[in-house]
Design a protein around this motif. Structure first.
Motif, PDB file in Angstrom:
ATOM      1  N   TYR A   1      -8.036   1.321  -6.392  1.00  0.00           N
ATOM      2  CA  TYR A   1      -7.580   0.499  -5.264  1.00  0.00           C
ATOM      3  C   TYR A   1      -7.356   1.361  -4.028  1.00  0.00           C
ATOM      4  O   TYR A   1      -7.797   1.010  -2.924  1.00  0.00           O
ATOM      5  CB  TYR A   1      -6.300  -0.257  -5.633  1.00  0.00           C
ATOM      6  CG  TYR A   1      -5.714  -1.011  -4.461  1.00  0.00           C
ATOM      7  CD1 TYR A   1      -6.291  -2.199  -4.035  1.00  0.00           C
ATOM      8  CD2 TYR A   1      -4.610  -0.529  -3.776  1.00  0.00           C
ATOM      9  CE1 TYR A   1      -5.774  -2.899  -2.965  1.00  0.00           C
ATOM     10  CE2 TYR A   1      -4.092  -1.212  -2.692  1.00  0.00           C
ATOM     11  CZ  TYR A   1      -4.668  -2.390  -2.289  1.00  0.00           C
ATOM     12  OH  TYR A   1      -4.164  -3.072  -1.219  1.00  0.00           O
TER      13      TYR A   1
ATOM     14  N   ASN B   1       0.821  -1.205   0.000  1.00  0.00           N
ATOM     15  CA  ASN B   1       0.000   0.000   0.000  1.00  0.00           C
ATOM     16  C   ASN B   1       0.856   1.257   0.000  1.00  0.00           C
ATOM     17  O   ASN B   1       0.557   2.219  -0.705  1.00  0.00           O
ATOM     18  CB  ASN B   1      -0.923   0.014   1.212  1.00  0.00           C
ATOM     19  CG  ASN B   1      -1.940  -1.091   1.163  1.00  0.00           C
ATOM     20  OD1 ASN B   1      -2.200  -1.660   0.118  1.00  0.00           O
ATOM     21  ND2 ASN B   1      -2.491  -1.410   2.312  1.00  0.00           N
TER      22      ASN B   1
ATOM     23  N   LEU C   1       2.520   1.584  -3.469  1.00  0.00           N
ATOM     24  CA  LEU C   1       1.519   1.848  -4.503  1.00  0.00           C
ATOM     25  C   LEU C   1       1.072   3.310  -4.432  1.00  0.00           C
ATOM     26  O   LEU C   1       0.882   3.959  -5.448  1.00  0.00           O
ATOM     27  CB  LEU C   1       0.322   0.920  -4.351  1.00  0.00           C
ATOM     28  CG  LEU C   1      -0.732   1.052  -5.442  1.00  0.00           C
ATOM     29  CD1 LEU C   1      -0.164   0.631  -6.793  1.00  0.00           C
ATOM     30  CD2 LEU C   1      -1.941   0.220  -5.112  1.00  0.00           C
ATOM     31  N   ARG C   2       0.917   3.816  -3.213  1.00  0.00           N
ATOM     32  CA  ARG C   2       0.546   5.222  -3.030  1.00  0.00           C
ATOM     33  C   ARG C   2       1.633   6.144  -3.593  1.00  0.00           C
ATOM     34  O   ARG C   2       1.356   7.109  -4.297  1.00  0.00           O
ATOM     35  CB  ARG C   2       0.317   5.506  -1.548  1.00  0.00           C
ATOM     36  CG  ARG C   2      -0.281   6.838  -1.261  1.00  0.00           C
ATOM     37  CD  ARG C   2      -0.611   6.986   0.214  1.00  0.00           C
ATOM     38  NE  ARG C   2      -1.474   5.946   0.735  1.00  0.00           N
ATOM     39  CZ  ARG C   2      -2.793   5.947   0.629  1.00  0.00           C
ATOM     40  NH1 ARG C   2      -3.401   6.941   0.040  1.00  0.00           N
ATOM     41  NH2 ARG C   2      -3.512   4.960   1.135  1.00  0.00           N
TER      42      ARG C   2
ATOM     43  N   HIS D   1       1.602   5.901  -7.445  1.00  0.00           N
ATOM     44  CA  HIS D   1       0.466   6.648  -7.991  1.00  0.00           C
ATOM     45  C   HIS D   1       0.756   8.148  -7.963  1.00  0.00           C
ATOM     46  O   HIS D   1       0.472   8.862  -8.924  1.00  0.00           O
ATOM     47  CB  HIS D   1      -0.782   6.323  -7.172  1.00  0.00           C
ATOM     48  CG  HIS D   1      -2.019   6.986  -7.655  1.00  0.00           C
ATOM     49  ND1 HIS D   1      -2.767   6.480  -8.688  1.00  0.00           N
ATOM     50  CD2 HIS D   1      -2.647   8.105  -7.257  1.00  0.00           C
ATOM     51  CE1 HIS D   1      -3.804   7.271  -8.908  1.00  0.00           C
ATOM     52  NE2 HIS D   1      -3.753   8.267  -8.039  1.00  0.00           N
TER      53      HIS D   1
ATOM     54  N   SER E   1      -4.866   2.009 -10.034  1.00  0.00           N
ATOM     55  CA  SER E   1      -4.247   2.237  -8.731  1.00  0.00           C
ATOM     56  C   SER E   1      -5.084   3.212  -7.896  1.00  0.00           C
ATOM     57  O   SER E   1      -5.200   3.054  -6.681  1.00  0.00           O
ATOM     58  CB  SER E   1      -2.808   2.750  -8.890  1.00  0.00           C
ATOM     59  OG  SER E   1      -2.791   4.006  -9.538  1.00  0.00           O
TER      60      SER E   1
ATOM     61  N   ILE F   1      -3.429   2.907 -15.871  1.00  0.00           N
ATOM     62  CA  ILE F   1      -2.677   2.569 -14.656  1.00  0.00           C
ATOM     63  C   ILE F   1      -3.108   3.457 -13.492  1.00  0.00           C
ATOM     64  O   ILE F   1      -3.324   2.983 -12.370  1.00  0.00           O
ATOM     65  CB  ILE F   1      -1.161   2.680 -14.914  1.00  0.00           C
ATOM     66  CG1 ILE F   1      -0.714   1.606 -15.908  1.00  0.00           C
ATOM     67  CG2 ILE F   1      -0.381   2.550 -13.613  1.00  0.00           C
ATOM     68  CD1 ILE F   1       0.688   1.786 -16.423  1.00  0.00           C
TER      69      ILE F   1
END
Length: 83
Positions: free
Chosen positions: A56, A6, A9-10, A13, A53, A49
């Motif tokens: 999510y 997480n 991914l943050r 993004h 993301s 993408i």
């Protein structure tokens, strides 16, 4: 593992948004040229993408809340069965 995923991914993004903004400007300036066509294809991929993301990351608090409630109810059932 999930917290690690997480977190990165943050960050991914967030950092992908910067080149995406630059790509939008390139597409607007180079419209109708071969460079503009390639940039537009790249923009479409980046948008996909970012959308995945972002979805999510948007749903993440709801998923963790749901998992927490599920764990709580299963613990309560286990305690009730032991009595």
């Amino acid at each position: 593992m999930t917290k690690f995923l997480n977190k990165y991914l943050r960050k991914f993004h967030r950092w992908l948004a910067l080149p995406f903004i630059a790509l939008i400007i390139i597409v607007l300036v180079a419209r109708g040229t071969p460079v503009g066509d390639v940039a537009q294809r790249m923009q479409q991929v980046m948008m996909l993408i970012l959308a995945i993301s972002g979805a999510y990351l948007f749903l993440l608090p709801y998923l963790t809340k749901w998992q927490r409630q599920r764990r709580r109810t299963s613990k309560n059932k286990a305690v009730a069965n032991q009595r």
